[in-house]
Design a protein around this motif. Structure first.
Motif, PDB file in Angstrom:
ATOM      1  N   PRO A 182      -2.607  -2.869  -3.531  1.00 40.60           N
ATOM      2  CA  PRO A 182      -2.782  -3.893  -4.569  1.00 40.60           C
ATOM      3  C   PRO A 182      -3.892  -4.861  -4.189  1.00 40.60           C
ATOM      4  O   PRO A 182      -4.162  -5.100  -3.012  1.00 40.60           O
ATOM      5  CB  PRO A 182      -1.422  -4.600  -4.579  1.00 40.60           C
ATOM      6  CG  PRO A 182      -0.884  -4.403  -3.205  1.00 40.60           C
ATOM      7  CD  PRO A 182      -1.392  -3.064  -2.747  1.00 40.60           C
ATOM      8  N   ASP A 183      -4.517  -5.411  -5.192  1.00 41.69           N
ATOM      9  CA  ASP A 183      -5.506  -6.461  -4.992  1.00 41.69           C
ATOM     10  C   ASP A 183      -4.731  -7.752  -4.765  1.00 41.69           C
ATOM     11  O   ASP A 183      -4.033  -8.231  -5.659  1.00 41.69           O
ATOM     12  CB  ASP A 183      -6.392  -6.559  -6.241  1.00 41.69           C
ATOM     13  CG  ASP A 183      -7.518  -7.557  -6.082  1.00 41.69           C
ATOM     14  OD1 ASP A 183      -7.433  -8.439  -5.200  1.00 41.69           O
ATOM     15  OD2 ASP A 183      -8.487  -7.453  -6.852  1.00 41.69           O
ATOM     16  N   ALA A 184      -4.823  -8.296  -3.570  1.00 37.88           N
ATOM     17  CA  ALA A 184      -4.035  -9.475  -3.205  1.00 37.88           C
ATOM     18  C   ALA A 184      -4.681 -10.787  -3.622  1.00 37.88           C
ATOM     19  O   ALA A 184      -4.099 -11.844  -3.419  1.00 37.88           O
ATOM     20  CB  ALA A 184      -3.793  -9.477  -1.691  1.00 37.88           C
ATOM     21  N   ARG A 185      -5.863 -10.710  -4.219  1.00 38.18           N
ATOM     22  CA  ARG A 185      -6.535 -11.949  -4.608  1.00 38.18           C
ATOM     23  C   ARG A 185      -5.806 -12.638  -5.764  1.00 38.18           C
ATOM     24  O   ARG A 185      -5.281 -11.973  -6.653  1.00 38.18           O
ATOM     25  CB  ARG A 185      -7.979 -11.671  -5.024  1.00 38.18           C
ATOM     26  CG  ARG A 185      -8.841 -11.156  -3.890  1.00 38.18           C
ATOM     27  CD  ARG A 185     -10.220 -10.823  -4.359  1.00 38.18           C
ATOM     28  NE  ARG A 185     -10.117  -9.763  -5.373  1.00 38.18           N
ATOM     29  CZ  ARG A 185     -11.113  -9.386  -6.139  1.00 38.18           C
ATOM     30  NH1 ARG A 185     -12.286  -9.972  -6.054  1.00 38.18           N
ATOM     31  NH2 ARG A 185     -10.965  -8.418  -7.020  1.00 38.18           N
TER      32      ARG A 185
ATOM     33  N   PRO B  11       0.822  -1.217   0.000  1.00 38.04           N
ATOM     34  CA  PRO B  11       0.000   0.000   0.000  1.00 38.04           C
ATOM     35  C   PRO B  11       0.852   1.263   0.000  1.00 38.04           C
ATOM     36  O   PRO B  11       2.018   1.248   0.426  1.00 38.04           O
ATOM     37  CB  PRO B  11      -0.788  -0.102   1.307  1.00 38.04           C
ATOM     38  CG  PRO B  11      -0.781  -1.549   1.647  1.00 38.04           C
ATOM     39  CD  PRO B  11       0.551  -2.070   1.143  1.00 38.04           C
ATOM     40  N   PHE B  12       0.274   2.355  -0.484  1.00 38.26           N
ATOM     41  CA  PHE B  12       0.934   3.651  -0.428  1.00 38.26           C
ATOM     42  C   PHE B  12      -0.029   4.694   0.114  1.00 38.26           C
ATOM     43  O   PHE B  12      -1.243   4.536   0.067  1.00 38.26           O
ATOM     44  CB  PHE B  12       1.495   4.080  -1.794  1.00 38.26           C
ATOM     45  CG  PHE B  12       0.435   4.323  -2.837  1.00 38.26           C
ATOM     46  CD1 PHE B  12      -0.170   5.557  -2.962  1.00 38.26           C
ATOM     47  CD2 PHE B  12       0.054   3.317  -3.704  1.00 38.26           C
ATOM     48  CE1 PHE B  12      -1.146   5.789  -3.925  1.00 38.26           C
ATOM     49  CE2 PHE B  12      -0.912   3.528  -4.670  1.00 38.26           C
ATOM     50  CZ  PHE B  12      -1.520   4.771  -4.774  1.00 38.26           C
ATOM     51  N   ASP B  13       0.549   5.747   0.651  1.00 39.59           N
ATOM     52  CA  ASP B  13      -0.208   6.871   1.199  1.00 39.59           C
ATOM     53  C   ASP B  13       0.701   8.081   1.063  1.00 39.59           C
ATOM     54  O   ASP B  13       1.725   8.168   1.724  1.00 39.59           O
ATOM     55  CB  ASP B  13      -0.548   6.603   2.664  1.00 39.59           C
ATOM     56  CG  ASP B  13      -1.408   7.680   3.303  1.00 39.59           C
ATOM     57  OD1 ASP B  13      -1.534   8.784   2.734  1.00 39.59           O
ATOM     58  OD2 ASP B  13      -1.956   7.416   4.396  1.00 39.59           O
TER      59      ASP B  13
ATOM     60  N   ARG C  54      -4.224  -5.682 -10.440  1.00 39.02           N
ATOM     61  CA  ARG C  54      -5.173  -4.590 -10.200  1.00 39.02           C
ATOM     62  C   ARG C  54      -4.852  -3.883  -8.872  1.00 39.02           C
ATOM     63  O   ARG C  54      -4.422  -4.489  -7.918  1.00 39.02           O
ATOM     64  CB  ARG C  54      -6.589  -5.147 -10.147  1.00 39.02           C
ATOM     65  CG  ARG C  54      -7.655  -4.103  -9.973  1.00 39.02           C
ATOM     66  CD  ARG C  54      -9.040  -4.717  -9.982  1.00 39.02           C
ATOM     67  NE  ARG C  54      -9.310  -5.333 -11.266  1.00 39.02           N
ATOM     68  CZ  ARG C  54      -9.700  -6.590 -11.425  1.00 39.02           C
ATOM     69  NH1 ARG C  54      -9.872  -7.378 -10.391  1.00 39.02           N
ATOM     70  NH2 ARG C  54      -9.930  -7.072 -12.630  1.00 39.02           N
ATOM     71  N   TRP C  55      -5.054  -2.584  -8.869  1.00 41.19           N
ATOM     72  CA  TRP C  55      -4.884  -1.759  -7.668  1.00 41.19           C
ATOM     73  C   TRP C  55      -6.178  -1.036  -7.373  1.00 41.19           C
ATOM     74  O   TRP C  55      -6.955  -0.734  -8.279  1.00 41.19           O
ATOM     75  CB  TRP C  55      -3.783  -0.720  -7.887  1.00 41.19           C
ATOM     76  CG  TRP C  55      -2.409  -1.287  -7.794  1.00 41.19           C
ATOM     77  CD1 TRP C  55      -1.808  -2.129  -8.680  1.00 41.19           C
ATOM     78  CD2 TRP C  55      -1.466  -1.061  -6.769  1.00 41.19           C
ATOM     79  NE1 TRP C  55      -0.551  -2.442  -8.269  1.00 41.19           N
ATOM     80  CE2 TRP C  55      -0.307  -1.798  -7.083  1.00 41.19           C
ATOM     81  CE3 TRP C  55      -1.477  -0.313  -5.600  1.00 41.19           C
ATOM     82  CZ2 TRP C  55       0.829  -1.800  -6.285  1.00 41.19           C
ATOM     83  CZ3 TRP C  55      -0.341  -0.310  -4.808  1.00 41.19           C
ATOM     84  CH2 TRP C  55       0.790  -1.054  -5.143  1.00 41.19           C
ATOM     85  N   TYR C  56      -6.402  -0.744  -6.103  1.00 46.46           N
ATOM     86  CA  TYR C  56      -7.535   0.071  -5.674  1.00 46.46           C
ATOM     87  C   TYR C  56      -6.996   1.290  -4.966  1.00 46.46           C
ATOM     88  O   TYR C  56      -5.981   1.219  -4.276  1.00 46.46           O
ATOM     89  CB  TYR C  56      -8.429  -0.734  -4.717  1.00 46.46           C
ATOM     90  CG  TYR C  56      -9.049  -1.927  -5.371  1.00 46.46           C
ATOM     91  CD1 TYR C  56     -10.169  -1.790  -6.179  1.00 46.46           C
ATOM     92  CD2 TYR C  56      -8.502  -3.192  -5.207  1.00 46.46           C
ATOM     93  CE1 TYR C  56     -10.730  -2.878  -6.807  1.00 46.46           C
ATOM     94  CE2 TYR C  56      -9.069  -4.294  -5.833  1.00 46.46           C
ATOM     95  CZ  TYR C  56     -10.189  -4.126  -6.618  1.00 46.46           C
ATOM     96  OH  TYR C  56     -10.730  -5.204  -7.244  1.00 46.46           O
ATOM     97  N   GLY C  57      -7.648   2.408  -5.153  1.00 52.63           N
ATOM     98  CA  GLY C  57      -7.158   3.603  -4.497  1.00 52.63           C
ATOM     99  C   GLY C  57      -8.177   4.726  -4.494  1.00 52.63           C
ATOM    100  O   GLY C  57      -9.275   4.599  -5.052  1.00 52.63           O
ATOM    101  N   ALA C  58      -7.759   5.796  -3.867  1.00 54.98           N
ATOM    102  CA  ALA C  58      -8.608   6.988  -3.771  1.00 54.98           C
ATOM    103  C   ALA C  58      -7.707   8.205  -3.690  1.00 54.98           C
ATOM    104  O   ALA C  58      -6.549   8.117  -3.292  1.00 54.98           O
ATOM    105  CB  ALA C  58      -9.490   6.911  -2.541  1.00 54.98           C
TER     106      ALA C  58
END
Length: 85
Positions: free
Chosen positions: A68-71, A45-47, A77-81
């Motif tokens: 990152p999507d660990a599945r 993860p990043f912040d 794939r990555w998720y973020g905001a």
């Protein structure tokens, strides 16, 4: 992210990155890219907080978070905001 053309994101990653990085404050750019790159390479993860110029030239303070999507089979794939602070 502020006023980036929808057609540039998320489908054309290189176009999105060019537009996005062009708007990051020059004093923040190397740090932001280093954090994103390190997170990408380590799949962690990043912040990161940074200053960002809108198309109108307004300076905004943003925070980007992602993970990152660990599945299995996620295909990288990555998720973020992005938050406007």
């Amino acid at each position: 992210i502020y006023d980036l053309p929808y057609q540039a994101a998320p489908f054309d990653t290189s176009a999105f990155m060019r537009l996005w990085t062009a708007r990051i404050h020059p004093e923040d750019l190397a740090r932001v890219l280093a954090e994103h790159s390190a997170a990408w390479m380590a799949r962690r993860p990043f912040d990161v907080e940074y200053r960002y110029y809108t198309q109108a030239g307004e300076l905004r303070h943003l925070r980007s978070l992602g993970a990152p999507d660990a599945r299995e089979g996620s295909g990288g794939r990555w998720y973020g905001a992005v938050q406007d602070n």
